[in-house]
Design an enzyme around this catalytic site. Sequence first.
Site, mmCIF file in Angstrom:
data_model
loop_
_atom_site.group_PDB
_atom_site.id
_atom_site.type_symbol
_atom_site.label_atom_id
_atom_site.label_comp_id
_atom_site.label_asym_id
_atom_site.label_seq_id
_atom_site.Cartn_x
_atom_site.Cartn_y
_atom_site.Cartn_z
ATOM 1 N N LYS A 7 8.335 -5.906 10.841
ATOM 2 C CA LYS A 7 8.018 -5.225 9.600
ATOM 3 C C LYS A 7 9.223 -4.817 8.773
ATOM 4 O O LYS A 7 9.153 -4.754 7.548
ATOM 5 C CB LYS A 7 7.166 -3.982 9.934
ATOM 6 C CG LYS A 7 6.496 -3.346 8.735
ATOM 7 C CD LYS A 7 5.560 -2.244 9.216
ATOM 8 C CE LYS A 7 4.855 -1.589 8.057
ATOM 9 N NZ LYS A 7 3.964 -0.511 8.489
ATOM 10 N N PHE A 60 3.997 -8.448 -8.843
ATOM 11 C CA PHE A 60 5.156 -9.191 -8.331
ATOM 12 C C PHE A 60 5.691 -10.070 -9.456
ATOM 13 O O PHE A 60 4.930 -10.550 -10.307
ATOM 14 C CB PHE A 60 4.754 -10.100 -7.164
ATOM 15 C CG PHE A 60 4.746 -9.437 -5.812
ATOM 16 C CD1 PHE A 60 5.646 -9.813 -4.824
ATOM 17 C CD2 PHE A 60 3.827 -8.446 -5.508
ATOM 18 C CE1 PHE A 60 5.634 -9.224 -3.572
ATOM 19 C CE2 PHE A 60 3.797 -7.853 -4.264
ATOM 20 C CZ PHE A 60 4.714 -8.230 -3.288
ATOM 21 N N PHE A 63 -3.619 -0.376 7.232
ATOM 22 C CA PHE A 63 -4.187 -1.715 7.088
ATOM 23 C C PHE A 63 -5.205 -1.786 5.944
ATOM 24 O O PHE A 63 -5.147 -1.013 4.995
ATOM 25 C CB PHE A 63 -4.787 -2.197 8.415
ATOM 26 C CG PHE A 63 -3.766 -2.394 9.502
ATOM 27 C CD1 PHE A 63 -2.530 -2.958 9.228
ATOM 28 C CD2 PHE A 63 -4.031 -2.013 10.811
ATOM 29 C CE1 PHE A 63 -1.574 -3.151 10.230
ATOM 30 C CE2 PHE A 63 -3.083 -2.201 11.816
ATOM 31 C CZ PHE A 63 -1.864 -2.771 11.521
ATOM 32 N N TRP A 75 7.154 -0.896 -8.293
ATOM 33 C CA TRP A 75 8.228 -1.434 -7.446
ATOM 34 C C TRP A 75 9.488 -1.659 -8.280
ATOM 35 O O TRP A 75 10.588 -1.315 -7.869
ATOM 36 C CB TRP A 75 7.775 -2.755 -6.812
ATOM 37 C CG TRP A 75 8.700 -3.260 -5.728
ATOM 38 C CD1 TRP A 75 8.590 -3.031 -4.382
ATOM 39 C CD2 TRP A 75 9.869 -4.065 -5.898
ATOM 40 N NE1 TRP A 75 9.626 -3.645 -3.717
ATOM 41 C CE2 TRP A 75 10.429 -4.273 -4.624
ATOM 42 C CE3 TRP A 75 10.514 -4.601 -7.017
ATOM 43 C CZ2 TRP A 75 11.579 -5.028 -4.412
ATOM 44 C CZ3 TRP A 75 11.674 -5.351 -6.816
ATOM 45 C CH2 TRP A 75 12.189 -5.559 -5.526
ATOM 46 N N THR A 104 4.026 1.454 -0.903
ATOM 47 C CA THR A 104 4.768 1.446 -2.167
ATOM 48 C C THR A 104 3.906 2.006 -3.297
ATOM 49 O O THR A 104 4.379 2.788 -4.137
ATOM 50 C CB THR A 104 5.215 0.010 -2.497
ATOM 51 O OG1 THR A 104 5.944 -0.506 -1.374
ATOM 52 C CG2 THR A 104 6.098 -0.029 -3.723
ATOM 53 N N LYS A 143 0.828 -1.215 0.000
ATOM 54 C CA LYS A 143 0.000 0.000 0.000
ATOM 55 C C LYS A 143 0.861 1.263 0.000
ATOM 56 O O LYS A 143 0.623 2.179 -0.800
ATOM 57 C CB LYS A 143 -0.918 -0.032 1.227
ATOM 58 C CG LYS A 143 -1.849 1.158 1.375
ATOM 59 C CD LYS A 143 -3.016 0.834 2.282
ATOM 60 C CE LYS A 143 -2.615 0.121 3.546
ATOM 61 N NZ LYS A 143 -1.756 0.909 4.455
ATOM 62 N N ALA A 176 -3.385 1.860 13.434
ATOM 63 C CA ALA A 176 -4.609 1.737 12.652
ATOM 64 C C ALA A 176 -5.620 0.828 13.341
ATOM 65 O O ALA A 176 -6.789 0.837 12.983
ATOM 66 C CB ALA A 176 -4.300 1.225 11.260
ATOM 67 N N ARG A 183 2.461 8.125 6.777
ATOM 68 C CA ARG A 183 2.777 8.140 8.207
ATOM 69 C C ARG A 183 4.269 7.916 8.455
ATOM 70 O O ARG A 183 4.965 7.364 7.612
ATOM 71 C CB ARG A 183 1.996 7.040 8.927
ATOM 72 C CG ARG A 183 0.494 7.260 8.943
ATOM 73 C CD ARG A 183 -0.232 6.126 9.636
ATOM 74 N NE ARG A 183 -0.115 4.890 8.890
ATOM 75 C CZ ARG A 183 -0.471 3.694 9.368
ATOM 76 N NH1 ARG A 183 -0.931 3.579 10.595
ATOM 77 N NH2 ARG A 183 -0.338 2.609 8.626
#
Length: 558
Positions: free
Chosen positions: A107, A383, A303, A411, A75, A73, A275, A96
Site C-alpha cells: 500500500k 485524475f 474498503f 489531490w 484523500t 477515499k 475492514a 484510521r
Amino acid sequence: MTGHSDIDIARAATKAPIQQIGASLGIPHEALLPFGHDKAKISAEFIKGLAARPDGRLILVTAINPTPAGEGKTTTTVGLGDGLKAIGKKAAICIREASLGPCFGMKGGAAGGGYAQVVPMEDINLHFTGDFHAITSAHNLLSAMIDNHIYWGNALGIDARRIVWRRVLDMNDRALRDVVTSLGGVANGFPRQTGFDITVASEVMAILCLSTDLADLQRRLGDIIVAYTRDKTAITARDIKADGAMTVLLQQAVQPNLVQTLEQTPAFVHGGPFANIAHGCNSVLATKTALKLADYVVTEAGFGADLGAEKFLNIKCRKAGLSPDCVVLVATIRALKMNGGVTKADLAAEDVDAVHAGCANLARHLENLNAFGVPVVVAINHFDGDSAAEVDAVQTRVTELGGEAILCRHWAEGSAGVTDLASRVAALADGGSANFTPLYPDEMSLLDKIETIAMRIYRADSVVVDDSVRRQLAEWEEAGFGHLPVCMAKTQYSFTTDPTARGAPSGFTLPVREVRLSAGAGFVVVICGDIMTMPGLPRVPAAEAIGLNSDGFIEGLF
C-alpha cells in the site's frame, strides 16, 4: 498537478504547533499529551467533560469497490475536511491509523495524498504514538497468560485443542500463519498448533475502537472468549485474569490522537481495525470527541461501501448511538473503467463505454446507501487524463439514478478543488433529511442478519451455510449472543466472494465458511470465501524502496 511525491509535499508543509490545532477546537493545553510538536493525545478527563455538549454533523465517506486503479477515499475525506474549513465551517476529520504491514507491503502510506494529506505523514505511517504496539502487547500478554495457565496445572480445564486465541504481529509475514509452539521439552510447555494474525485483525483492536471509556474497555477485554473446556464451556480473558493488565497496557492507547492536515484542519487519527475481518472504522472515542468539538466531522469507513459503510452503519453507529447526516460515495473514472472491463495497462485511453459499464458498480452502492435513509452525494475524485466525456457520463448516470455527482480536484489543488462538494455536503447535512435506520433490528436471528446483508447489500440469490455453522449460531443465540450484529468477512474487491467479479454481479451464491464470536467487541464474524488474517508481502514489497537519504530523511513512503 504537481510532480512531487506525497512525502515531498508533506515535508514541505507548514505545520502549526499541536497546541494551536487543539485551541482551534477549544482544547486547552493541559488536556493535550504532546508527542513532539505536531501530534498529541487528548486526555480522558477532558473528553469526559464534553458529554453534555451537542453533537456536530457526521459525514461518512465511503467508496465503490477498490481496484488497482485507486479510488482515493482517504484523500477525499481529508480534502472534504479542508474544503469545509475553506468555506467557513468548523470542521474536523476522523480516520484510521496505518498498519505497518501494508505500508511495507503493497500500500505505501495511508494518510491521504497530494495536497489532501494528514501530517506528520512519516510518523502516521510508522510508529505514530505507539497505539498499535500497545495493542500488539496487550493481545500477546493474553496469549502468554493462556499458555502459562495451562503450564501451571490448567485449573480451568482448558482443552488445548480448543484454544481460539492466536498471537498477532503488525507486519505482513506469511511464515507465521500456521506455527507450532512450545517445542523443546517439558520446560517450554505443551506443544500445540497455533498461528499469528496481523495486529489490525485482533479483537483487541476492534474492542479499543468500540470502547467508550476505560471501564468499558476493561469489561469488553474481560469478555473475550479465548478457549473452551472439553465440555465446550467458554473460557474468557477475565477467567485468565488478564483483563486488568491488558487495560493497563492500553490506558494511553485508548486516548484519541490529534494531528492536522496540510491546511491545518484538525484530524483525529485513532485505531485501525481490518475492514474485512472487523468493522474497519476509526475509534468511537475519536468520532464522538470530534462531534463534541467541531460542527462538521468527516470520517471514513474501510474498503467499498458493501463492507466499510455497511459495517459503519450497522455496527459502529448501532453500538455508539451515532447517526450520520450525509454520505459521500467516492469513485474515480479509472476505477469505473476497470469495473467496466478495462485492464490497468489500458486505463489512459478514453473509453466512455467502459465508464458506462462500470457505473453499474457505482449505481448498486448508491442504491444500497439510499436504503439507510441518509442523503448521498457522489464525489468523482479527479485524475489527470480523465476526459470531459467520461466525467459527463458519470454525472449523467448518477442524475438518472436521482443523485448528483460532483467533480473534485483536492489531490492537485487542496481545499480549492473541493469547495463545490463541501458546500453541497454542508447543505445536505444541515437539511435535516437524514432518517438513519440500520438494515436489520437487534432481535433478528443471526442467520437472518447474514442473509439480509447477503441479499440486500451484495445481491446474492442465496446463502449456503453448513449445518455445523447453523448449529454454532443456534448455540450462541441460546447463550445470549443473538442480539449482536454480524460482521461479514469477505473480499473487498467484489460484491461476491470472487475478487475478480467486478461491476455489479448478480445470480450468485454466498458461501459462509465459518463463524467466530467476538464477544468482547460485540459482533459475530462471518467468514465468506477465502479471507486472509495474516497477509504476505508481494514479490516486490514497498519496503525495498524505503530508506533514509543522506540528509536523514525517509524516502520511499508514498
